[in-house]
Design a protein around this motif. Structure first.
Motif, short mmCIF file in Angstrom:
data_model
loop_
_atom_site.label_atom_id
_atom_site.label_comp_id
_atom_site.label_asym_id
_atom_site.label_seq_id
_atom_site.Cartn_x
_atom_site.Cartn_y
_atom_site.Cartn_z
N GLU A 51 -2.79 -7.98 8.78
CA GLU A 51 -3.72 -7.43 7.79
C GLU A 51 -3.36 -6.01 7.39
O GLU A 51 -3.85 -5.51 6.37
CB GLU A 51 -5.14 -7.48 8.34
CG GLU A 51 -5.63 -8.88 8.67
CD GLU A 51 -6.99 -8.89 9.33
OE1 GLU A 51 -7.92 -8.27 8.77
OE2 GLU A 51 -7.14 -9.49 10.41
N PHE A 52 -2.52 -5.34 8.18
CA PHE A 52 -2.17 -3.95 7.87
C PHE A 52 -1.42 -3.82 6.55
O PHE A 52 -1.39 -2.74 5.95
CB PHE A 52 -1.33 -3.35 9.01
CG PHE A 52 -2.14 -2.91 10.20
CD1 PHE A 52 -3.26 -3.60 10.61
CD2 PHE A 52 -1.76 -1.78 10.91
CE1 PHE A 52 -3.99 -3.19 11.72
CE2 PHE A 52 -2.49 -1.35 12.01
CZ PHE A 52 -3.61 -2.06 12.42
N SER A 53 -0.79 -4.91 6.09
CA SER A 53 -0.06 -4.84 4.81
C SER A 53 -0.98 -4.44 3.67
O SER A 53 -0.52 -3.83 2.68
CB SER A 53 0.57 -6.21 4.51
OG SER A 53 1.49 -6.58 5.50
N ALA A 54 -2.25 -4.76 3.78
CA ALA A 54 -3.19 -4.44 2.71
C ALA A 54 -3.34 -2.94 2.51
O ALA A 54 -3.70 -2.48 1.41
CB ALA A 54 -4.56 -5.06 3.02
N TYR A 55 -3.08 -2.15 3.56
CA TYR A 55 -3.26 -0.71 3.45
C TYR A 55 -2.33 -0.07 2.43
O TYR A 55 -2.58 1.03 1.96
CB TYR A 55 -3.04 -0.04 4.82
CG TYR A 55 -4.06 -0.44 5.87
CD1 TYR A 55 -5.40 -0.59 5.56
CD2 TYR A 55 -3.66 -0.65 7.19
CE1 TYR A 55 -6.33 -0.96 6.53
CE2 TYR A 55 -4.59 -1.02 8.17
CZ TYR A 55 -5.91 -1.16 7.83
OH TYR A 55 -6.83 -1.52 8.79
N TRP A 56 -1.23 -0.76 2.10
CA TRP A 56 -0.27 -0.19 1.14
C TRP A 56 -0.82 -0.18 -0.29
O TRP A 56 -0.30 0.54 -1.15
CB TRP A 56 1.03 -1.00 1.17
CG TRP A 56 1.86 -0.82 2.39
CD1 TRP A 56 1.59 -1.28 3.65
CD2 TRP A 56 3.12 -0.13 2.49
NE1 TRP A 56 2.59 -0.92 4.52
CE2 TRP A 56 3.54 -0.22 3.84
CE3 TRP A 56 3.93 0.54 1.57
CZ2 TRP A 56 4.73 0.34 4.29
CZ3 TRP A 56 5.12 1.09 2.02
CH2 TRP A 56 5.50 0.99 3.36
N THR A 57 -1.84 -0.97 -0.56
CA THR A 57 -2.23 -1.15 -1.96
C THR A 57 -3.73 -1.03 -2.18
O THR A 57 -4.28 -1.66 -3.08
CB THR A 57 -1.74 -2.53 -2.47
OG1 THR A 57 -0.48 -2.83 -1.89
CG2 THR A 57 -1.56 -2.52 -3.98
N GLU A 58 -4.41 -0.24 -1.38
CA GLU A 58 -5.85 -0.13 -1.54
C GLU A 58 -6.28 0.84 -2.64
O GLU A 58 -7.46 1.01 -2.88
CB GLU A 58 -6.49 0.24 -0.19
CG GLU A 58 -6.36 -0.90 0.82
CD GLU A 58 -7.26 -0.75 2.03
OE1 GLU A 58 -7.48 0.39 2.47
OE2 GLU A 58 -7.76 -1.78 2.52
#
Length: 418
Positions: A51-58
């Motif tokens: 789920e950490f991948s989402a932090y790149w595009t918030e």
């Protein structure tokens, strides 16, 4: 600076001090794969690393902004601004939410995290897939846990009016976990990272934290310059990646530039994140992170560590048995969205879907991809460490077009079934 018995574990509740002390003793000589480290249950998080991948595009509008900029130097600056804006979410958002850093759940092979963001810039899609049964993060301990992240990211921009994509190689920061002795761990970034672009510009980011005597927590400086001309600084950036930063023209060289040289500022409190939209649990594939780890996350949230252990073990043991079965049958787990980069020169180039199909964490496969990576890595002294990541993986657009729930139809009962 000495630490009194009273200070040690000050952030840990009385009932957990025993397990915390045992944890500190166990990591005193630790040096190895971070995923193998066993943490006390009370610092386990409910979020999987997938789920950490989402932090790149918030901040989707900041993510897509470079595509709209015609000037290549300013475009590289916007990529730098975007990357800096992601650091707080990547490395501090859990500490901000819980008051302490939480150890994430170790993802299983094939785990997925899928969703989308919707804002004024359009729709931005997320496809995150765990490609190996371990995470390429190496850790050692010396008063703090030192972590070296292995790997890299490629950002590809499809520019209006151009048939040639623009590619950015992004290296990952080393980090260490502070506050362990006090029982309130948080992340601090180390050393430097680079962003190298095919348009001929390089950004270097230097990280520093609060030392024993001076300095501010989560501080950094950055410069952007033409490749090979590090002294010819076009833009400089300074601030705290958890708070705010200022972008100025030219090199600061430790001196304050005039207010007129400021070209942009970024303040996290003024730029709220956009929530990721994911399918409801009952509509998710058994391999999507939120559904797969739901029983574990609920047990952690309730403080029920017995159930946490049981539910985690179901997945972990089933995955071990599945790997043994695959090895015995001479086959490999089929990835749903990504393909391991091969060396055949005729392999088709591929690109990930990004916001409005203009930008994405991308890559280009085969020998052409190797050439692009080498060209971008050469100015910053980087190399692929494929042996540490099970190969070099690239998003496969053809796979993505064909991918449909439950995604892993050959193992449709879920990750806890071998």
């Amino acid at each position: 600076m000495s630490l009194s018995t009273k200070d040690e574990g000050a952030g840990v509740s009385p009932q957990n001090k025993g397990s915390w002390s045992s944890f500190l003793k166990s990591i005193a000589s630790f040096n190895g794969d971070l995923s193998s480290m066993t943490a006390p249950p009370f610092i386990l998080g409910t979020t999987s690393l997938t789920e950490f991948s989402a932090y790149w595009t918030e901040h989707p509008s900041i993510f897509v902004a470079p595509v709209k900029e015609p000037d290549p130097a300013k475009r590289a600056l916007l990529v730098l601004k975007w990357f800096l804006s992601t650091l707080k979410q990547q490395y501090s958002s859990r500490s901000d939410k819980y008051g302490t850093e939480k150890k994430p759940l170790n993802p299983f092979l094939g785990e997925l995290y899928l969703g989308r963001w919707e804002d004024g810039s359009g729709e931005t899609r997320l496809v995150s897939e765990q490609l190996e049964g371990y995470n390429a993060q190496k850790a050692s301990f010396s008063r703090t846990i030192h972590i070296k992240q292995v790997g890299h990211a490629l950002l590809t921009l499809s520019l209006p009016g151009s048939s040639t994509p623009e590619t950015y190689l992004i290296t990952l920061p080393a980090l260490h976990i502070e506050g362990l002795i006090y029982g309130k761990p948080f992340v601090e970034l180390n050393n430097c990272t680079y962003i190298s672009s095919s348009s001929g510009f390089v950004s270097r980011i230097d990280y520093s934290g609060k030392g024993w005597l001076s300095g501010k927590k989560n501080s950094f400086t950055a410069v952007l310059y033409p490749a090979g001309k590090e002294k010819d600084v076009l833009y400089s950036v300074e601030g705290q990646w958890t708070d705010s930063f200022v972008i100025k023209e030219g090199a600061s060289a430790g001196k304050k530039l005039s207010h007129s040289s400021t070209v942009d500022t970024f303040v996290h409190k003024q730029n709220p994140t956009t929530p990721l939209i994911v399918a409801p649990l009952d509509q998710q594939s058994p391999y999507e992170a939120k559904r797969a780890w739901n029983a574990v996350a609920q047990a952690i949230a309730k403080g029920d560590m017995d159930t946490t252990s049981v539910e985690k073990s179901k997945i972990e043991n089933a995955q071990r048995e599945l790997r043994k079965k695959e090895a015995a049958e001479g086959r490999e787990w089929e990835r749903a969205f990504f393909t391991r980069l091969q060396t055949q020169p005729q392999q088709q180039q591929q690109q990930t879907p990004g916001p409005n199909n203009n930008a994405g964490l991308s890559p280009v496969g085969g020998a052409p991809g190797d050439q692009i990576f080498e060209a971008l890595a050469r100015p910053i002294g980087q190399s692929v460490e494929a042996e540490k990541t099970g190969g070099v993986w690239r998003f496969d657009e053809e796979k993505a077009k064909a991918a449909k729930p439950p995604y892993h139809a050959h193992q449709s009962q879920g990750p806890a079934s071998a």
